[in-house]
Design a protein around this motif. Structure first.
Motif, PDB file in Angstrom:
ATOM      1  N   GLY A   1       1.125  -1.109   0.090  1.00 32.33           N
ATOM      2  CA  GLY A   1      -0.103  -0.323  -0.027  1.00 32.33           C
ATOM      3  C   GLY A   1       1.132   0.940   0.065  1.00 32.33           C
ATOM      4  O   GLY A   1       0.555   1.879  -0.676  1.00 32.33           O
ATOM      5  N   VAL A   2       1.759   1.437   0.645  1.00 36.36           N
ATOM      6  CA  VAL A   2       3.024   2.691   1.110  1.00 36.36           C
ATOM      7  C   VAL A   2       4.006   2.204  -0.922  1.00 36.36           C
ATOM      8  O   VAL A   2       3.795   4.064  -1.085  1.00 36.36           O
ATOM      9  N   LEU A   3       4.008   1.683  -1.065  1.00 38.43           N
ATOM     10  CA  LEU A   3       4.644   1.717  -3.027  1.00 38.43           C
ATOM     11  C   LEU A   3       3.557   2.533  -3.747  1.00 38.43           C
ATOM     12  O   LEU A   3       4.142   2.526  -4.601  1.00 38.43           O
ATOM     13  N   GLN A   4       2.358   1.257  -3.560  1.00 36.12           N
ATOM     14  CA  GLN A   4       1.462   2.449  -4.377  1.00 36.12           C
ATOM     15  C   GLN A   4       1.443   3.947  -3.771  1.00 36.12           C
ATOM     16  O   GLN A   4       0.466   4.367  -5.446  1.00 36.12           O
ATOM     17  N   ILE A   5       0.705   4.198  -2.438  1.00 35.77           N
ATOM     18  CA  ILE A   5       1.526   5.637  -2.759  1.00 35.77           C
ATOM     19  C   ILE A   5       2.276   6.462  -3.179  1.00 35.77           C
ATOM     20  O   ILE A   5       1.744   7.532  -3.478  1.00 35.77           O
ATOM     21  N   VAL A   6       3.098   6.413  -2.460  1.00 34.51           N
ATOM     22  CA  VAL A   6       4.683   6.570  -2.508  1.00 34.51           C
ATOM     23  C   VAL A   6       5.203   7.005  -3.523  1.00 34.51           C
ATOM     24  O   VAL A   6       5.655   7.656  -5.045  1.00 34.51           O
TER      25      VAL A   6
ATOM     26  N   VAL B   1       3.996   0.592  -8.300  1.00 36.95           N
ATOM     27  CA  VAL B   1       5.288  -0.659  -7.634  1.00 36.95           C
ATOM     28  C   VAL B   1       4.562  -1.616  -6.767  1.00 36.95           C
ATOM     29  O   VAL B   1       4.732  -2.482  -6.655  1.00 36.95           O
ATOM     30  N   GLY B   2       3.811  -0.885  -6.692  1.00 39.31           N
ATOM     31  CA  GLY B   2       2.908  -1.772  -5.251  1.00 39.31           C
ATOM     32  C   GLY B   2       2.578  -3.118  -5.868  1.00 39.31           C
ATOM     33  O   GLY B   2       2.826  -4.953  -5.664  1.00 39.31           O
ATOM     34  N   ARG B   3       2.086  -2.934  -7.513  1.00 38.59           N
ATOM     35  CA  ARG B   3       1.648  -4.721  -7.806  1.00 38.59           C
ATOM     36  C   ARG B   3       2.634  -5.060  -8.498  1.00 38.59           C
ATOM     37  O   ARG B   3       2.699  -6.229  -8.228  1.00 38.59           O
ATOM     38  N   PHE B   4       3.623  -4.603  -8.461  1.00 37.59           N
ATOM     39  CA  PHE B   4       4.849  -4.954  -8.970  1.00 37.59           C
ATOM     40  C   PHE B   4       5.798  -5.930  -7.735  1.00 37.59           C
ATOM     41  O   PHE B   4       5.983  -6.859  -7.971  1.00 37.59           O
TER      42      PHE B   4
ATOM     43  N   GLY C   1      -3.328   1.891  -3.376  1.00 37.01           N
ATOM     44  CA  GLY C   1      -3.251   1.974  -1.791  1.00 37.01           C
ATOM     45  C   GLY C   1      -3.185   2.414  -1.199  1.00 37.01           C
ATOM     46  O   GLY C   1      -3.063   1.318  -0.280  1.00 37.01           O
ATOM     47  N   VAL C   2      -4.325   2.720  -1.424  1.00 39.73           N
ATOM     48  CA  VAL C   2      -4.964   3.166   0.214  1.00 39.73           C
ATOM     49  C   VAL C   2      -6.313   1.568   0.310  1.00 39.73           C
ATOM     50  O   VAL C   2      -5.871   1.383   1.646  1.00 39.73           O
ATOM     51  N   MET C   3      -6.753   0.894  -0.558  1.00 44.67           N
ATOM     52  CA  MET C   3      -7.176   0.028  -0.728  1.00 44.67           C
ATOM     53  C   MET C   3      -6.582  -1.326   0.105  1.00 44.67           C
ATOM     54  O   MET C   3      -7.070  -2.241   0.567  1.00 44.67           O
ATOM     55  N   LEU C   4      -5.074  -0.863  -0.741  1.00 40.70           N
ATOM     56  CA  LEU C   4      -4.696  -2.843  -0.095  1.00 40.70           C
ATOM     57  C   LEU C   4      -3.662  -1.834   1.546  1.00 40.70           C
ATOM     58  O   LEU C   4      -4.497  -3.090   2.160  1.00 40.70           O
ATOM     59  N   LEU C   5      -3.754  -0.638   1.826  1.00 43.09           N
ATOM     60  CA  LEU C   5      -4.242  -0.300   3.288  1.00 43.09           C
ATOM     61  C   LEU C   5      -4.972  -0.599   3.657  1.00 43.09           C
ATOM     62  O   LEU C   5      -5.124  -1.263   5.126  1.00 43.09           O
ATOM     63  N   LYS C   6      -6.246  -0.637   3.684  1.00 40.31           N
ATOM     64  CA  LYS C   6      -7.448  -0.836   4.244  1.00 40.31           C
ATOM     65  C   LYS C   6      -7.910  -1.986   4.231  1.00 40.31           C
ATOM     66  O   LYS C   6      -7.978  -2.903   5.816  1.00 40.31           O
ATOM     67  N   ASP C   7      -8.018  -2.855   3.207  1.00 41.35           N
ATOM     68  CA  ASP C   7      -8.537  -3.951   3.057  1.00 41.35           C
ATOM     69  C   ASP C   7      -7.510  -5.165   2.773  1.00 41.35           C
ATOM     70  O   ASP C   7      -7.541  -6.534   2.635  1.00 41.35           O
ATOM     71  N   GLY C   8      -6.343  -4.447   2.516  1.00 39.08           N
ATOM     72  CA  GLY C   8      -5.395  -5.980   1.805  1.00 39.08           C
ATOM     73  C   GLY C   8      -6.035  -6.607   0.454  1.00 39.08           C
ATOM     74  O   GLY C   8      -6.488  -5.734   0.106  1.00 39.08           O
TER      75      GLY C   8
END
Length: 169
Positions: free
Chosen positions: A109-114, A119-122, A151-158
């Motif tokens: 999630g942090v990689l997707q946002i920053v 990058v977060g999906r990679f 990225g926010v959805m990854l942080l929230k729900d995984g």
């Protein structure tokens, strides 16, 4: 037999005629026999007059002739017990625990946002989705919102990694 002297009514005569029609339809009696037997059935006054009409035919026979012989009765086995209709439903089978991925949803999630280029999906191993996000961000300026929201959805729900395992919390 004493029961052969019992008088029959219209309902019994019609049942006998209907059953004779069934036997005729199955090809057990010829048209001439059928006509003769139905005429005799409507002329019958006692059970003794109707019995000879079915003596050489297999069942079904009229129900008023009495119960079928013991050897012809079907045996019905009743269960020892019946399930309780008021019992609660059985508990569901426990699911086997799903092994977690060795990748973290927080890092993804942090990689997707920053770094909003997929990058977060990679990182999670979803290369196809990462490439699609990279392409959308490079082609359109508004497309940068998609990786950030993802990225926010990854942080929230995984999410899931490339093998379908849930990301570790």
């Amino acid at each position: 037999m004493e029961s052969d002297q019992l008088r029959v009514g219209t309902a019994e005569r019609e049942e006998a005629a209907r059953l004779l029609a069934d036997h005729f339809g199955m090809g057990r009696i010829t048209p001439d026999e059928y006509e003769t037997r139905v005429t005799d059935a409507y002329a019958a006054t006692t059970l003794g007059d109707l019995r000879p009409l079915f003596r050489d035919l297999p069942p079904p026979h009229p129900g008023f002739f009495g119960p079928p012989p013991v050897y012809a009765q079907a045996t019905v086995r009743m269960p020892m017990y019946a399930p309780d209709p008021y019992a609660p439903p059985p508990a569901p089978m426990p699911y086997a625990p799903v092994p977690y991925s060795y990748r973290s949803r927080t890092v993804a999630g942090v990689l997707q946002i920053v770094l909003p280029f997929g990058v977060g999906r990679f990182y999670t191993g979803q290369v196809g989705l990462g490439l699609l996000q990279l392409f959308v961000v490079l082609m359109t300026g508004v497309g940068i919102l998609w990786p950030i929201i993802d990225g926010v959805m990854l942080l929230k729900d995984g999410g899931l990694d490339a093998q379908g395992r849930p990301l570790r919390p």
